[in-house]
Write a protein that holds these residues in place. Structure first.
Motif, PDB file in Angstrom:
ATOM      1  N   UNK A  89      -4.857 -15.830 -36.005  1.00 47.88           N
ATOM      2  CA  UNK A  89      -3.400 -15.776 -36.146  1.00 47.88           C
ATOM      3  C   UNK A  89      -2.914 -16.802 -37.167  1.00 47.88           C
ATOM      4  N   UNK A  90      -3.489 -18.002 -37.094  1.00 48.41           N
ATOM      5  CA  UNK A  90      -3.068 -19.071 -38.006  1.00 48.41           C
ATOM      6  C   UNK A  90      -3.294 -18.648 -39.455  1.00 48.41           C
ATOM      7  N   UNK A  91      -4.449 -18.040 -39.723  1.00 45.22           N
ATOM      8  CA  UNK A  91      -4.736 -17.570 -41.077  1.00 45.22           C
ATOM      9  C   UNK A  91      -3.683 -16.569 -41.545  1.00 45.22           C
ATOM     10  N   UNK A  92      -3.415 -15.574 -40.702  1.00 45.08           N
ATOM     11  CA  UNK A  92      -2.521 -14.495 -41.118  1.00 45.08           C
ATOM     12  C   UNK A  92      -1.074 -14.987 -41.230  1.00 45.08           C
ATOM     13  N   UNK A  93      -0.615 -15.784 -40.234  1.00 45.20           N
ATOM     14  CA  UNK A  93       0.785 -16.227 -40.269  1.00 45.20           C
ATOM     15  C   UNK A  93       1.025 -17.142 -41.463  1.00 45.20           C
ATOM     16  N   UNK A  94       0.133 -18.112 -41.642  1.00 45.98           N
ATOM     17  CA  UNK A  94       0.388 -19.073 -42.716  1.00 45.98           C
ATOM     18  C   UNK A  94       0.394 -18.386 -44.082  1.00 45.98           C
ATOM     19  N   UNK A  95      -0.426 -17.342 -44.229  1.00 41.07           N
ATOM     20  CA  UNK A  95      -0.498 -16.720 -45.554  1.00 41.07           C
ATOM     21  C   UNK A  95       0.828 -16.041 -45.941  1.00 41.07           C
ATOM     22  N   UNK A  96       1.576 -15.484 -44.978  1.00 40.36           N
ATOM     23  CA  UNK A  96       2.867 -14.915 -45.411  1.00 40.36           C
ATOM     24  C   UNK A  96       4.009 -15.924 -45.278  1.00 40.36           C
ATOM     25  N   UNK A  97       3.882 -16.834 -44.302  1.00 37.66           N
ATOM     26  CA  UNK A  97       4.930 -17.835 -44.083  1.00 37.66           C
ATOM     27  C   UNK A  97       5.071 -18.742 -45.306  1.00 37.66           C
TER      28      UNK A  97
END
Ligand code: PFF
Length: 444
Positions: A89-97
């Motif tokens: 989740x951290x990977x995916x969220x940070x990449x768009x955030x």
């Protein structure tokens, strides 16, 4: 105090100021807002407290904490899977955030360089000019990548140094500062637009006929996203928390503050939306178009715009670092990795993934996943599926696996009925509520 500040810094971010108003607008306002508030109070808040107390009790990175608790209290080590879900989740969220945080930095630059202003030659009106500014940003791969890169570099610099220290000092005035500025904007909108009541009605008068299961899922997912729960980020912060802090009260403070910021953002933005005849469901650009329209007209608006986007950027950074922190902590504690090396490696991987999210607005728009561009797909998958799923597992673990005594000990002294209600929410309301919403919204 430092913990509350860091946790509030994680919770308050783009989710409150950027995402909440635009999804409330897309899903028809009132009824959506009510469901979101119910999800925050009935599901998000207990899961937040559960994450913090599991983190404090486990005392390490989330994955280590689950392993420690398993060994010490005789639970299955398989619960560490929650920590792994959190890493993904951290990977995916940070990449768009990080891409959206980059927009805040671009707007800080536009504000400083005087581009947030009514066009001098009278060729366009303010609303058109500000829509054009945003469209121009989205159309430029170079500008989007530059913002994203700067955000990731700053996040990595902060996390590599250890999250205490410099940022704590910045947060001390940023959280109150953003708050005061938002109140001032709400007052300005109320005094000048003549559409404040229409906006308040839109946000707070529920029309349940307009509510779909999809909207309920988005409201639930956003309750997790905005509180930073469901992916063990708050567990990581909980591991720094000293034993004498009462977790129940701290959680209520964090969730209360977070909700207030979101509602203020809504009340600052929607009067402008209605006054200018803009579309409430305009999507992710909503604040980046509406607020600049206001700034361009306020006397001294250029300075207000600089302050606002500065605060927004800092609020975003205090969230990005909380997304990266648990993953770095894991590699560091597993041994063999320095904090710096772990930060550089993970940060670069996320930066690479984020390039795809930045390009989704222009040259990569045709690349789709589940019928959405990469940016929307990552947002949808994490907020609406992975965070609720993570939250459900955390609630099940804290409510059914962790002993009643351990839960009571961590929460601190509470009136018996409060403790009983809290445990009931964790054991039954959160897991069943999340399960029902996930099943219904995915089926219908
Ligand atoms: N709560 C943050 C916001 O509302 O902007 C986003 C976020 C931070 C989500 C940390 C998840 C997380 F772990």
């Amino acid at each position: 105090m430092a913990f509350i500040l860091a946790a509030a810094g994680s919770a308050v971010g783009l989710g409150n100021v950027w995402k909440f108003p635009y999804i409330a607008g897309e899903h028809g306002g009132g009824a959506f807002v009510l469901v979101y508030l119910a999800c925050v109070a009935g599901i998000g808040l207990p899961v937040l407290a559960a994450e913090i107390l599991l983190g404090r009790r486990g005392g390490g990175s989330p994955i280590h904490s689950f392993a420690t608790l398993a060994a010490r209290e005789g639970h299955s080590p398989r619960w560490s899977a929650i920590g792994w879900l959190g890493v993904l989740c951290a990977f995916l969220i940070l990449s768009f955030y990080s891409v959206v945080a980059g927009w805040a930095l671009s707007y800080l630059w536009y504000a400083v360089s005087g581009q947030i202003a009514a066009p001098g030659d009278g060729s366009l009106d303010v609303a058109e000019a500000m829509s054009g500014l945003f469209a121009g940003l989205l159309a430029s791969p170079a500008a989007l990548i530059a913002g994203h890169t700067l955000v990731m570099a700053l996040t990595m610099a902060i996390v590599a140094k250890g999250i205490r220290g410099g940022l704590e000092r910045a947060l001390r005035w940023m959280v109150p500062g953003l708050f005061v500025l938002l109140i001032a904007l709400v007052v300005y909108a109320a005094a000048t637009t003549g559409t404040f009541l229409a906006a308040a009605r839109f946000l707070f008068q529920p029309d349940f006929a307009a509510l779909s299961w999809e909207a309920v899922l988005v409201a639930l997912g956003h309750a997790f996203f905005t509180l930073s729960v469901g992916m063990t980020a708050m567990m990581a912060y909980g591991s720094f928390l000293s034993r004498d802090v009462p977790i129940a009260r701290a959680s209520v403070t964090i969730a209360g503050l977070d909700t207030l910021v979101a509602l203020l953002a809504g009340l600052a933005i929607f009067p402008i939306v209605f006054a200018q005849g803009l579309e409430p469901g305009a999507g992710p650009g909503l604040i980046f178009v509406t607020l600049p329209i206001s700034f361009a007209q306020i006397p001294g608006g250029a300075a207000v715009a600089v302050l606002f986007f500065l605060f927004l950027a800092i609020a975003a950074l205090s969230s990005t670092m909380s997304i990266l922190e648990p993953v770095v902590e894991y590699l560091e504690q597993r041994g063999g990795w320095t904090r710096r090396r772990a930060t550089v490696l993970l940060g670069s991987a996320i930066w690479t993934l984020g390039l795809g999210c930045a390009l989704a607005f222009n040259v990569g728009a045709d690349f789709t996943l589940f019928g959405m561009n990469l940016f929307d797909a990552f947002d949808y998958l994490t907020s609406n599926i992975m965070l609720p799923l993570g939250g459900m597992l955390i609630a099940l673990y804290a409510g059914h696996v962790l002993s009643r005594d351990a839960l009571a000990e961590e929460l601190g002294p509470l009136p018996a009925y409060v403790f009983r209600s809290f445990r009931f929410l964790l054991r039954y309301v959160a897991p069943i509520g999340i399960g029902v919403v996930l099943i219904y919204s995915l089926m219908f």
